[in-house]
Write an enzyme that holds these catalytic residues in place. Structure first.
Site, PDB file in Angstrom:
ATOM      1  N   GLU A  48       0.803  -1.216   0.000  1.00  0.00           N
ATOM      2  CA  GLU A  48       0.000   0.000   0.000  1.00  0.00           C
ATOM      3  C   GLU A  48       0.840   1.272   0.000  1.00  0.00           C
ATOM      4  OE1 GLU A  48      -2.080  -1.700   3.471  1.00  0.00           O
ATOM      5  OE2 GLU A  48      -1.339   0.022   4.567  1.00  0.00           O
ATOM      6  N   CYS A  77       0.247   1.938   8.929  1.00  0.00           N
ATOM      7  CA  CYS A  77       1.018   0.887   8.260  1.00  0.00           C
ATOM      8  C   CYS A  77       0.339  -0.469   8.150  1.00  0.00           C
ATOM      9  CB  CYS A  77       2.268   0.632   9.087  1.00  0.00           C
ATOM     10  SG  CYS A  77       3.558   1.713   8.699  1.00  0.00           S
TER      11      CYS A  77
HETATM   12  N1  SAH Z   1      10.167  -0.125   9.385  1.00  0.00           N
HETATM   13  C1  SAH Z   1      10.303   1.292   9.400  1.00  0.00           C
HETATM   14  C2  SAH Z   1       9.315   2.044   8.518  1.00  0.00           C
HETATM   15  C3  SAH Z   1       7.886   1.603   8.520  1.00  0.00           C
HETATM   16  S1  SAH Z   1       6.906   1.994   9.945  1.00  0.00           S
HETATM   17  C4  SAH Z   1      10.285   1.806  10.824  1.00  0.00           C
HETATM   18  O1  SAH Z   1      10.174   1.007  11.735  1.00  0.00           O
HETATM   19  O2  SAH Z   1      10.441   3.002  11.032  1.00  0.00           O
HETATM   20  C5  SAH Z   1       6.676   3.735   9.896  1.00  0.00           C
HETATM   21  C6  SAH Z   1       6.338   4.336  11.243  1.00  0.00           C
HETATM   22  O3  SAH Z   1       4.991   4.016  11.641  1.00  0.00           O
HETATM   23  C7  SAH Z   1       7.242   3.804  12.348  1.00  0.00           C
HETATM   24  O4  SAH Z   1       7.636   4.830  13.213  1.00  0.00           O
HETATM   25  C8  SAH Z   1       6.301   2.842  13.047  1.00  0.00           C
HETATM   26  O5  SAH Z   1       6.766   2.555  14.314  1.00  0.00           O
HETATM   27  C9  SAH Z   1       4.982   3.570  12.979  1.00  0.00           C
HETATM   28  N2  SAH Z   1       3.802   2.759  13.242  1.00  0.00           N
HETATM   29  C10 SAH Z   1       3.601   1.456  12.972  1.00  0.00           C
HETATM   30  N3  SAH Z   1       2.396   1.056  13.432  1.00  0.00           N
HETATM   31  C11 SAH Z   1       1.806   2.133  13.983  1.00  0.00           C
HETATM   32  C12 SAH Z   1       0.556   2.363  14.629  1.00  0.00           C
HETATM   33  N4  SAH Z   1      -0.328   1.395  14.781  1.00  0.00           N
HETATM   34  N5  SAH Z   1       0.300   3.598  15.075  1.00  0.00           N
HETATM   35  C13 SAH Z   1       1.201   4.605  14.929  1.00  0.00           C
HETATM   36  N6  SAH Z   1       2.390   4.447  14.328  1.00  0.00           N
HETATM   37  C14 SAH Z   1       2.709   3.230  13.865  1.00  0.00           C
END
Ligand code: SAH
Length: 349
Positions: free
Chosen positions: A89, A331
């Site tokens: 996505e 995400c």
């Molecule tokens: N793997 C990378 C990039 C993808 S996640 C990373 O870990 O940074 C992108 C951002 O979204 C990250 O900061 C992640 O921790 C956050 N994220 C993931 N799930 C989330 C959720 N349910 N609510 C808020 N932020 C979230």
């Protein structure tokens, strides 16, 4: 058949030589790929016979729009079907400083973060450079918006798909294509071992965001298993400071706030003490609720208090505006939901 988008320029030239064609055709083909052509027959400056030969020898992968949702705030989310049937996505967000697309870098993820929908079901595969490029291109086309900024914050851990991500950046910078420069790109990482160091060696002018989410090892390891393999929070901050020194670029730490988990004023004090000395920036993210995860967003007043505590300690801090919460824009949520809807319905539904 081999996908023409996976060929290097050298491979393409070899193929053209085999077909008895001049090498300059490679540049013509490349230009079409960078513009997102969908069929060989549409490469109108190539002789018809060559277009046919190419179609007989190679495939041309195209992202198919499998689903789209549009939020009340204008955020648009796309689910793309890849040529092998997998899905990823992208999300297009409208900001005053320009339209931003958030793209995926892998199909699934193996990082296992407790709060994240992308990691359910593990990692399927890495995305190819042109698949990431096409996420940007097609998101612009499908939304009708000119994309000026890119964030690598969708499904996947970009530093675990390092070589393809670097090749993707090279595609973005090509003048014949989207021509988006490094200063318009942010890369978000949870900091797997060696990744930040490799990135520092590239000395790119992008913005590095690091997902921290907890100031103590016990908590970060529980939320983010990668913490156990990469030396802990002190080591992570030290690695980020090295990165800062090497590249001259300020680091942005992401910190999501989960009710009663990491959102107390004491946690804010610990966070300030951890990162305090440098000129880093903290981006507070209100948690997006994910089905099945035992975490809920911190109340508004907590977010404010957490922010104030950091500010009192002299930390640069912003609260990320929530966008697209009504369309599952966090995400991996759309992919997750789509996978569920493809399964036979359960009895109680
Ligand atoms: N793997 C990378 C990039 C993808 S996640 C990373 O870990 O940074 C992108 C951002 O979204 C990250 O900061 C992640 O921790 C956050 N994220 C993931 N799930 C989330 C959720 N349910 N609510 C808020 N932020 C979230």
């Amino acid at each position: 058949m081999y996908d023409i988008k996976k060929m290097s320029s050298a491979e393409l030239k070899t193929l053209l030589a085999e077909l008895g064609e001049p090498a300059f055709r490679a540049a013509q083909i490349r230009r079409w790929l960078l513009r997102g052509v969908k069929h060989f027959e549409d490469m109108t400056d190539l002789p018809a016979a060559l277009r046919e030969k190419l179609a007989a020898r190679c495939s041309l992968s195209v992202l198919e729009e499998a689903a789209r949702s549009v939020s009340a705030d204008g955020t648009q989310k796309f689910l793309w079907r890849l040529s092998d049937g997998e899905t990823v996505e992208s999300v297009v967000m409208r900001y005053e400083h320009g339209n931003t697309v958030c793209i995926s870098t892998q199909v699934g993820c193996r990082m296992g973060c407790a709060f994240c929908a992308s990691t359910r079901g593990g990692l399927k595969r890495n995305l190819e450079p042109f698949e990431m490029y096409d996420e940007v291109l097609r998101s612009g086309e499908a939304s009708g918006l000119k994309i000026s900024n890119i964030v690598l914050m969708g499904i996947g851990e970009p530093l675990e798909n390092f070589d393809h991500v670097m090749a993707f950046f090279a595609l973005l910078g090509e003048p014949e294509g989207l021509n988006i420069g490094m200063r318009h790109i942010s890369l978000s990482t949870c900091g797997p071992e060696g990744g930040i160091e490799r990135l520092a060696e590239q000395n790119l002018q992008l913005t590095l965001s690091v997902s921290l989410h907890a100031p103590y090892d016990e908590l970060r390891s529980r939320l983010m298993p990668v913490n156990r393999r990469s030396g802990g929070v002190q080591e992570l901050v030290r690695r980020c400071e090295e990165y800062r020194k090497k590249t001259g670029r300020r680091i942005s730490y992401e910190y999501l706030l989960a009710d009663g988990v990491n959102d107390s004023d004491a946690d804010a004090e610990a966070l300030a003490a951890l990162i305090g000395r440098g000129d880093a920036h903290v981006n507070l993210i209100p948690l997006n609720r994910v089905e099945g995860a035992m975490l809920s967003p911190a109340p508004r007043a907590r977010v404010e208090s957490f922010k104030k505590t950091l500010e009192r300690r002299g930390v640069n801090v912003t609260v990320r505006r929530r966008m697209g919460a009504d369309i599952d824009a966090a995400c991996g949520q759309l992919r997750q939901r789509n996978k569920q809807s493809e399964q036979p319905p359960k009895k109680d539904q």
